[in-house]
Motif scaffolding. Structure first.
Motif, short mmCIF file in Angstrom:
data_model
loop_
_atom_site.label_atom_id
_atom_site.label_comp_id
_atom_site.label_asym_id
_atom_site.label_seq_id
_atom_site.Cartn_x
_atom_site.Cartn_y
_atom_site.Cartn_z
N ILE A 132 35.56 48.26 45.77
CA ILE A 132 36.99 47.25 46.04
C ILE A 132 37.43 46.63 44.79
O ILE A 132 36.83 45.90 44.12
CB ILE A 132 36.38 46.08 46.86
N GLY A 133 38.44 47.04 44.61
CA GLY A 133 39.15 46.73 43.23
C GLY A 133 38.34 47.54 42.16
O GLY A 133 38.21 48.43 42.17
N LYS A 134 38.23 46.75 41.00
CA LYS A 134 37.66 47.13 40.10
C LYS A 134 35.85 46.91 39.89
O LYS A 134 35.31 46.96 39.02
CB LYS A 134 38.01 46.71 38.63
N THR A 135 35.57 46.56 41.19
CA THR A 135 34.21 46.25 41.44
C THR A 135 33.50 47.21 42.41
O THR A 135 33.90 47.47 43.38
CB THR A 135 33.94 44.87 42.17
N ILE A 136 32.26 47.62 41.85
CA ILE A 136 31.38 48.64 42.65
C ILE A 136 30.26 47.92 43.20
O ILE A 136 29.56 47.08 42.67
CB ILE A 136 30.91 50.00 42.05
N LYS A 166 34.98 47.80 36.47
CA LYS A 166 34.92 46.85 35.30
C LYS A 166 33.68 45.93 35.76
O LYS A 166 33.23 44.99 34.96
CB LYS A 166 36.17 45.75 35.05
N SER A 167 33.03 45.87 37.02
CA SER A 167 32.09 45.09 37.19
C SER A 167 31.12 45.75 38.41
O SER A 167 31.63 46.60 39.18
CB SER A 167 32.44 43.55 37.91
N LEU A 168 30.01 45.36 38.48
CA LEU A 168 28.98 46.01 39.32
C LEU A 168 27.91 45.17 40.04
O LEU A 168 27.65 44.21 39.56
CB LEU A 168 28.34 47.31 38.71
N VAL A 169 28.00 45.23 41.22
CA VAL A 169 27.10 44.16 42.19
C VAL A 169 26.04 44.86 42.84
O VAL A 169 26.09 45.90 43.62
CB VAL A 169 27.96 43.50 43.22
N VAL A 181 27.62 44.05 29.67
CA VAL A 181 27.11 45.21 28.88
C VAL A 181 28.52 45.96 28.50
O VAL A 181 29.31 46.41 29.13
CB VAL A 181 26.57 46.21 29.64
N GLY A 182 28.87 45.53 27.19
CA GLY A 182 30.25 46.00 26.63
C GLY A 182 31.36 45.06 27.45
O GLY A 182 31.49 43.83 27.58
N ASN A 183 32.40 45.98 28.12
CA ASN A 183 33.44 45.40 28.88
C ASN A 183 33.00 45.22 30.44
O ASN A 183 33.89 45.09 31.38
CB ASN A 183 34.73 46.07 28.74
N THR A 184 31.64 45.47 30.82
CA THR A 184 31.40 45.60 32.07
C THR A 184 30.36 44.14 32.55
O THR A 184 29.53 44.03 31.61
CB THR A 184 30.50 46.88 32.60
N ILE A 216 33.06 36.44 44.84
CA ILE A 216 33.86 36.96 43.87
C ILE A 216 35.48 36.71 43.99
O ILE A 216 35.91 37.02 45.23
CB ILE A 216 33.70 38.91 43.75
N CYS A 217 36.04 36.51 42.97
CA CYS A 217 37.53 36.47 42.98
C CYS A 217 38.33 37.16 41.96
O CYS A 217 37.81 37.64 40.90
CB CYS A 217 38.10 34.95 42.58
N GLN A 218 39.10 38.16 42.61
CA GLN A 218 39.77 39.14 41.83
C GLN A 218 41.25 39.10 41.65
O GLN A 218 41.78 38.27 42.43
CB GLN A 218 39.50 40.58 42.52
N ASP A 219 41.88 39.27 40.53
CA ASP A 219 43.21 39.32 40.24
C ASP A 219 43.86 40.58 41.01
O ASP A 219 43.32 41.33 41.58
CB ASP A 219 43.48 39.17 38.74
N ALA A 220 45.11 40.54 40.97
CA ALA A 220 46.02 41.48 41.25
C ALA A 220 45.78 42.97 40.96
O ALA A 220 46.06 43.99 41.68
CB ALA A 220 47.53 41.23 40.98
N ASP A 221 45.04 43.18 39.81
CA ASP A 221 44.36 44.49 39.39
C ASP A 221 43.10 44.73 39.90
O ASP A 221 42.82 45.75 39.24
CB ASP A 221 44.74 44.40 37.65
N GLY A 222 42.53 43.92 40.58
CA GLY A 222 40.97 44.03 41.12
C GLY A 222 40.23 43.75 40.03
O GLY A 222 39.10 44.18 40.33
N GLU A 223 40.46 42.98 38.81
CA GLU A 223 39.26 42.57 38.02
C GLU A 223 38.93 41.10 38.32
O GLU A 223 39.70 40.38 38.86
CB GLU A 223 40.00 42.66 36.48
N ILE A 224 37.65 40.88 38.02
CA ILE A 224 37.26 39.62 38.36
C ILE A 224 37.72 38.49 37.64
O ILE A 224 37.85 38.70 36.16
CB ILE A 224 35.56 39.55 38.00
N ILE A 225 37.90 37.46 38.13
CA ILE A 225 38.54 36.19 37.50
C ILE A 225 36.99 35.28 37.44
O ILE A 225 36.65 34.69 38.29
CB ILE A 225 39.54 35.22 38.57
#
Length: 235
Positions: A132-136, A166-169, A181-184, A216-225
């Motif tokens: 969902i977005g940039k989150t797995i 960019k994120s994993l749950v 881990v780096g940018n994740t 989780i809150c995501q921005d318009a690009d699907g990245e976590i806020i």
């Protein structure tokens, strides 16, 4: 979940919603029938969705729900196996089921959630992960006793498979944790059940289980806020 009622666009259910206790490989001093458990799981899900009031529900399965397929594959001929669902969640979300009670001489139909819950989009992925977005979100079969190691293995797996995230749950571990881990950003979300009743680790000196969930809150690009995302530990 009281603080999040009406504030959730997507309720993501990350597997192991039903235990399939009776057909597990673990020794047991009593059994909970699969039918009883599926009916209770369905009831719980309806109450949960009605309470949180999300706009959409996305469900993945966990290793406990796959016990259905494992049990059938050991017990049935392959021709009969084609008639069986892969997971208990498939019956609850998609197909529905009928309880034939010979003792009471009754037959009760339970319609799938996609037909009984109004105003909420229901998506059952029929998979152990989703994005969902940039989150797995994932619930693998693999497990490591090392702190956050299962999440790290999953991150490497999805990177090797070419996923852009960019994120994993991580569900499955029954622990609560977070690290970069780096940018994740990796999360282990805990579990929403009474861990004191889970006795299969007694005497094995395993790390304690944690009840929790992730908001989780995501921005318009699907990245976590990050400032608005909450990893909640309940015990």
């Amino acid at each position: 979940f009281e603080d999040y009622v009406g504030k959730v666009d997507i309720l993501q259910l990350n597997g192991d919603i039903s235990d399939c206790q009776a057909i597990s490989k673990f020794p047991k001093s009593y059994r909970v029938s699969p039918m009883e458990e599926i009916i209770e799981t369905r009831k719980y899900l309806i109450e949960l969705i009605d309470f949180i009031k999300p706009k959409k529900v996305v469900a993945t399965y966990g290793n406990h729900e796959v016990r259905f397929q494992s049990y059938f594959s050991k017990s049935l001929d392959s021709d009969l196996l084609e008639l069986m669902p892969k997971t208990s969640l498939e019956l609850i979300f998609v197909d529905g089921f009928i309880h034939y009670n010979d003792r009471e001489r009754t037959k009760v139909e339970y319609k799938p959630l996609c037909e009984v819950i109004d105003g909420v989009e229901i998506e059952y992925t029929d998979n152990w992960f989703c994005q969902i977005g940039k989150t797995i979100f994932c619930h693998p079969l693999a497990f490591s006793s090392g702190m956050m190691k299962t999440s790290e293995y999953a991150m490497n797996y999805f990177r090797n498979e070419g996923y852009d995230f960019k994120s994993l749950v991580m569900a499955h571990t029954h622990r609560v944790g977070q690290y970069e881990v780096g940018n994740t950003t990796l999360f282990e979300q805990g579990c929403c059940c009474d861990t004191k009743k889970q006795h299969y680790s007694d005497g094995r000196l395993t790390k304690s289980q944690k009840e929790g969930f992730l908001y989780i809150c995501q921005d318009a690009d699907g990245e976590i806020i990050k400032s608005k995302t909450r990893l909640v530990c309940l015990n």
